[in-house]
Design a protein around this motif. Structure first.
Motif, PDB file in Angstrom:
ATOM      1  N   ARG A  54       6.560  -5.680   1.227  1.00 34.53           N
ATOM      2  CA  ARG A  54       5.501  -6.406   0.902  1.00 34.53           C
ATOM      3  C   ARG A  54       4.465  -5.536   0.008  1.00 34.53           C
ATOM      4  O   ARG A  54       3.581  -6.186  -0.592  1.00 34.53           O
ATOM      5  CB  ARG A  54       4.870  -6.602   2.087  1.00 34.53           C
ATOM      6  CG  ARG A  54       5.646  -7.703   2.805  1.00 34.53           C
ATOM      7  CD  ARG A  54       4.984  -8.349   4.020  1.00 34.53           C
ATOM      8  NE  ARG A  54       5.847  -9.287   4.661  1.00 34.53           N
ATOM      9  CZ  ARG A  54       5.718 -10.489   4.268  1.00 34.53           C
ATOM     10  NH1 ARG A  54       5.373 -10.954   3.736  1.00 34.53           N
ATOM     11  NH2 ARG A  54       6.752 -11.428   5.337  1.00 34.53           N
ATOM     12  N   THR A  55       4.437  -4.137   0.186  1.00 30.83           N
ATOM     13  CA  THR A  55       3.336  -3.410  -0.687  1.00 30.83           C
ATOM     14  C   THR A  55       3.622  -1.844  -0.691  1.00 30.83           C
ATOM     15  O   THR A  55       4.793  -1.707  -0.166  1.00 30.83           O
ATOM     16  CB  THR A  55       2.109  -3.583   0.172  1.00 30.83           C
ATOM     17  OG1 THR A  55       0.928  -2.883  -0.397  1.00 30.83           O
ATOM     18  CG2 THR A  55       2.110  -3.015   1.605  1.00 30.83           C
ATOM     19  N   THR A  56       2.745  -1.230  -1.423  1.00 29.81           N
ATOM     20  CA  THR A  56       2.948   0.147  -1.310  1.00 29.81           C
ATOM     21  C   THR A  56       1.674   0.999  -0.851  1.00 29.81           C
ATOM     22  O   THR A  56       0.476   0.803  -1.314  1.00 29.81           O
ATOM     23  CB  THR A  56       3.480   0.890  -2.620  1.00 29.81           C
ATOM     24  OG1 THR A  56       4.652   0.058  -3.235  1.00 29.81           O
ATOM     25  CG2 THR A  56       3.683   2.350  -2.955  1.00 29.81           C
ATOM     26  N   HIS A  57       2.133   2.019   0.137  1.00 29.65           N
ATOM     27  CA  HIS A  57       0.827   2.684   0.807  1.00 29.65           C
ATOM     28  C   HIS A  57       0.850   3.908   0.154  1.00 29.65           C
ATOM     29  O   HIS A  57       1.593   4.703   0.207  1.00 29.65           O
ATOM     30  CB  HIS A  57       1.017   2.596   2.176  1.00 29.65           C
ATOM     31  CG  HIS A  57       1.272   1.473   2.750  1.00 29.65           C
ATOM     32  ND1 HIS A  57       0.197   0.675   3.406  1.00 29.65           N
ATOM     33  CD2 HIS A  57       2.406   0.617   3.290  1.00 29.65           C
ATOM     34  CE1 HIS A  57       0.629  -0.505   3.961  1.00 29.65           C
ATOM     35  NE2 HIS A  57       2.069  -0.474   4.031  1.00 29.65           N
ATOM     36  N   LEU A  58      -0.671   4.083  -0.611  1.00 37.10           N
ATOM     37  CA  LEU A  58      -0.686   5.434  -1.479  1.00 37.10           C
ATOM     38  C   LEU A  58      -1.660   6.048  -0.695  1.00 37.10           C
ATOM     39  O   LEU A  58      -2.984   5.547  -0.431  1.00 37.10           O
ATOM     40  CB  LEU A  58      -1.112   5.008  -2.733  1.00 37.10           C
ATOM     41  CG  LEU A  58      -0.213   4.292  -3.546  1.00 37.10           C
ATOM     42  CD1 LEU A  58      -0.736   3.851  -4.817  1.00 37.10           C
ATOM     43  CD2 LEU A  58       1.181   5.077  -3.911  1.00 37.10           C
ATOM     44  N   THR A  59      -1.639   7.504  -0.209  1.00 37.42           N
ATOM     45  CA  THR A  59      -2.514   8.162   0.343  1.00 37.42           C
ATOM     46  C   THR A  59      -3.015   9.451  -0.409  1.00 37.42           C
ATOM     47  O   THR A  59      -2.226  10.021  -1.023  1.00 37.42           O
ATOM     48  CB  THR A  59      -2.035   8.583   1.890  1.00 37.42           C
ATOM     49  OG1 THR A  59      -1.735   7.435   2.682  1.00 37.42           O
ATOM     50  CG2 THR A  59      -3.236   9.370   2.503  1.00 37.42           C
ATOM     51  N   TYR A  60      -4.194   9.583  -0.520  1.00 36.55           N
ATOM     52  CA  TYR A  60      -4.874  10.755  -1.122  1.00 36.55           C
ATOM     53  C   TYR A  60      -5.715  11.500  -0.446  1.00 36.55           C
ATOM     54  O   TYR A  60      -6.522  10.898   0.358  1.00 36.55           O
ATOM     55  CB  TYR A  60      -5.581  10.193  -2.557  1.00 36.55           C
ATOM     56  CG  TYR A  60      -4.696   9.783  -3.493  1.00 36.55           C
ATOM     57  CD1 TYR A  60      -4.058  10.140  -4.498  1.00 36.55           C
ATOM     58  CD2 TYR A  60      -4.549   8.091  -3.395  1.00 36.55           C
ATOM     59  CE1 TYR A  60      -3.251   9.642  -5.266  1.00 36.55           C
ATOM     60  CE2 TYR A  60      -3.702   7.388  -4.117  1.00 36.55           C
ATOM     61  CZ  TYR A  60      -2.876   7.974  -5.370  1.00 36.55           C
ATOM     62  OH  TYR A  60      -2.261   7.150  -6.098  1.00 36.55           O
ATOM     63  N   THR A  61      -6.048  12.921  -0.609  1.00 37.80           N
ATOM     64  CA  THR A  61      -6.961  13.486  -0.096  1.00 37.80           C
ATOM     65  C   THR A  61      -8.159  13.432  -1.492  1.00 37.80           C
ATOM     66  O   THR A  61      -7.600  13.666  -2.443  1.00 37.80           O
ATOM     67  CB  THR A  61      -6.830  15.038   0.338  1.00 37.80           C
ATOM     68  OG1 THR A  61      -6.189  15.837  -0.704  1.00 37.80           O
ATOM     69  CG2 THR A  61      -5.671  14.767   1.566  1.00 37.80           C
ATOM     70  N   VAL A  62      -9.315  13.824  -0.903  1.00 41.66           N
ATOM     71  CA  VAL A  62     -10.350  13.794  -2.025  1.00 41.66           C
ATOM     72  C   VAL A  62     -11.136  15.095  -2.062  1.00 41.66           C
ATOM     73  O   VAL A  62     -11.158  15.636  -0.888  1.00 41.66           O
ATOM     74  CB  VAL A  62     -11.612  12.982  -1.732  1.00 41.66           C
ATOM     75  CG1 VAL A  62     -12.748  12.847  -2.655  1.00 41.66           C
ATOM     76  CG2 VAL A  62     -10.756  11.489  -1.579  1.00 41.66           C
ATOM     77  N   ARG A  63     -11.316  15.655  -3.285  1.00 41.81           N
ATOM     78  CA  ARG A  63     -11.848  16.993  -3.326  1.00 41.81           C
ATOM     79  C   ARG A  63     -12.908  17.029  -4.351  1.00 41.81           C
ATOM     80  O   ARG A  63     -12.902  15.985  -5.269  1.00 41.81           O
ATOM     81  CB  ARG A  63     -10.546  18.172  -3.656  1.00 41.81           C
ATOM     82  CG  ARG A  63      -9.844  18.150  -4.742  1.00 41.81           C
ATOM     83  CD  ARG A  63      -9.145  19.263  -4.857  1.00 41.81           C
ATOM     84  NE  ARG A  63      -8.276  18.980  -6.120  1.00 41.81           N
ATOM     85  CZ  ARG A  63      -8.581  19.250  -7.433  1.00 41.81           C
ATOM     86  NH1 ARG A  63      -9.929  19.569  -7.702  1.00 41.81           N
ATOM     87  NH2 ARG A  63      -7.718  19.122  -8.430  1.00 41.81           N
ATOM     88  N   GLU A  64     -13.839  17.808  -4.504  1.00 38.55           N
ATOM     89  CA  GLU A  64     -14.609  17.870  -5.596  1.00 38.55           C
ATOM     90  C   GLU A  64     -14.173  18.765  -6.688  1.00 38.55           C
ATOM     91  O   GLU A  64     -13.208  19.727  -6.444  1.00 38.55           O
ATOM     92  CB  GLU A  64     -16.099  18.795  -5.239  1.00 38.55           C
ATOM     93  CG  GLU A  64     -16.995  17.762  -4.287  1.00 38.55           C
ATOM     94  CD  GLU A  64     -18.374  18.562  -4.094  1.00 38.55           C
ATOM     95  OE1 GLU A  64     -18.808  19.163  -5.031  1.00 38.55           O
ATOM     96  OE2 GLU A  64     -19.201  17.952  -3.370  1.00 38.55           O
ATOM     97  N   ARG A  65     -14.452  18.293  -7.891  1.00 38.44           N
ATOM     98  CA  ARG A  65     -13.837  19.101  -9.289  1.00 38.44           C
ATOM     99  C   ARG A  65     -14.541  20.383  -9.248  1.00 38.44           C
ATOM    100  O   ARG A  65     -15.746  20.541  -9.163  1.00 38.44           O
ATOM    101  CB  ARG A  65     -14.240  18.353 -10.449  1.00 38.44           C
ATOM    102  CG  ARG A  65     -13.532  16.940 -10.594  1.00 38.44           C
ATOM    103  CD  ARG A  65     -13.346  16.371 -11.953  1.00 38.44           C
ATOM    104  NE  ARG A  65     -12.731  15.195 -11.985  1.00 38.44           N
ATOM    105  CZ  ARG A  65     -11.339  14.974 -12.193  1.00 38.44           C
ATOM    106  NH1 ARG A  65     -10.757  16.187 -12.339  1.00 38.44           N
ATOM    107  NH2 ARG A  65     -10.708  13.938 -12.366  1.00 38.44           N
TER     108      ARG A  65
END
Length: 221
Positions: free
Chosen positions: A210-221
């Protein structure tokens, strides 16, 4: 306070988390049900969120009856709920939810509403209490962290509130359920993102029928 700050939303393939802006009081009013604009909004919203409605956990949590689908989508919906010790949302999402949620709101934890309105806490059956925070997103997050303990804080929405937290460097990770629909217009999740500050690292991609679950961590450039 060891928990993470995260958000988890459904997004169309072309980047929208909601259809074109329609007054939510129209969406949930008897008169609005006959309005073509409201009908289009509801049709697109239902298509966007189609992956979650059949899930067993969703049905149980909203007391929609027994049964439902099990599998990856259901497991992710349940895990998102179980990791959340408190939520933060904007006033517009609260106003719309107050019209749509059942009396026993589906959070079952403290919820902190970022608003200019001064209001006493609103306790609902089932363990949800809405607290209204008048002095900014960081104060709301501080209160949510304290309430969540060692569990995570979810920035529940809407899109503008999520973006504000993301641009402020206050998000640790996020998951997007990428729906196989195209909106063409509406409310973009990342419209106005601070691309000079926010960088992402992929964690996992989990496709379901039904969908695609995309997971990311966030960091500062």
């Amino acid at each position: 306070m060891a928990g993470k700050v995260f958000f988890s939303v459904t997004m169309s393939l072309d980047g929208f988390v909601a259809p074109d802006d329609v007054p939510l009081e129209d969406v949930f009013s008897p008169e609005g049900q006959n309005d073509p604009g409201v009908q289009r909004w509801m049709s697109k919203w239902t298509e966007l969120q189609a992956w979650i409605f059949p899930q067993r956990f969703f049905r149980e949590n909203l007391k929609l009856g027994e049964g439902g689908e099990e599998g990856l989508d259901n497991d992710i919906a349940r895990a998102t709920y179980e990791r959340t010790g408190a939520s933060v949302m904007g006033k517009r999402m609260f106003d719309g939810g107050a019209l749509a949620w059942p009396e026993e709101a589906p959070f079952h934890t403290p919820v902190f509403v970022v608003t200019h309105e001064t209001r006493d806490p609103w306790e609902r059956p089932g363990g949800t209490t809405f607290h209204f925070v008048n002095d900014g997103i960081e104060k709301a997050l501080d209160q949510a962290r304290e309430a969540a303990g060692d569990r995570d804080v979810r920035i529940a929405g809407g899109g503008a509130t999520i973006l504000e937290y993301l641009n402020a460097g206050l998000i640790d990770e996020f998951t997007i359920a990428l729906a196989p629909v195209l909106f063409g217009s509406g409310i973009r999740l990342f419209e106005g993102v601070d691309d000079g500050r926010v960088a992402l690292e992929p964690v996992r991609a989990e496709p379901s029928p039904r969908t695609t679950h995309l997971t990311y961590t966030v960091r500062e450039r």
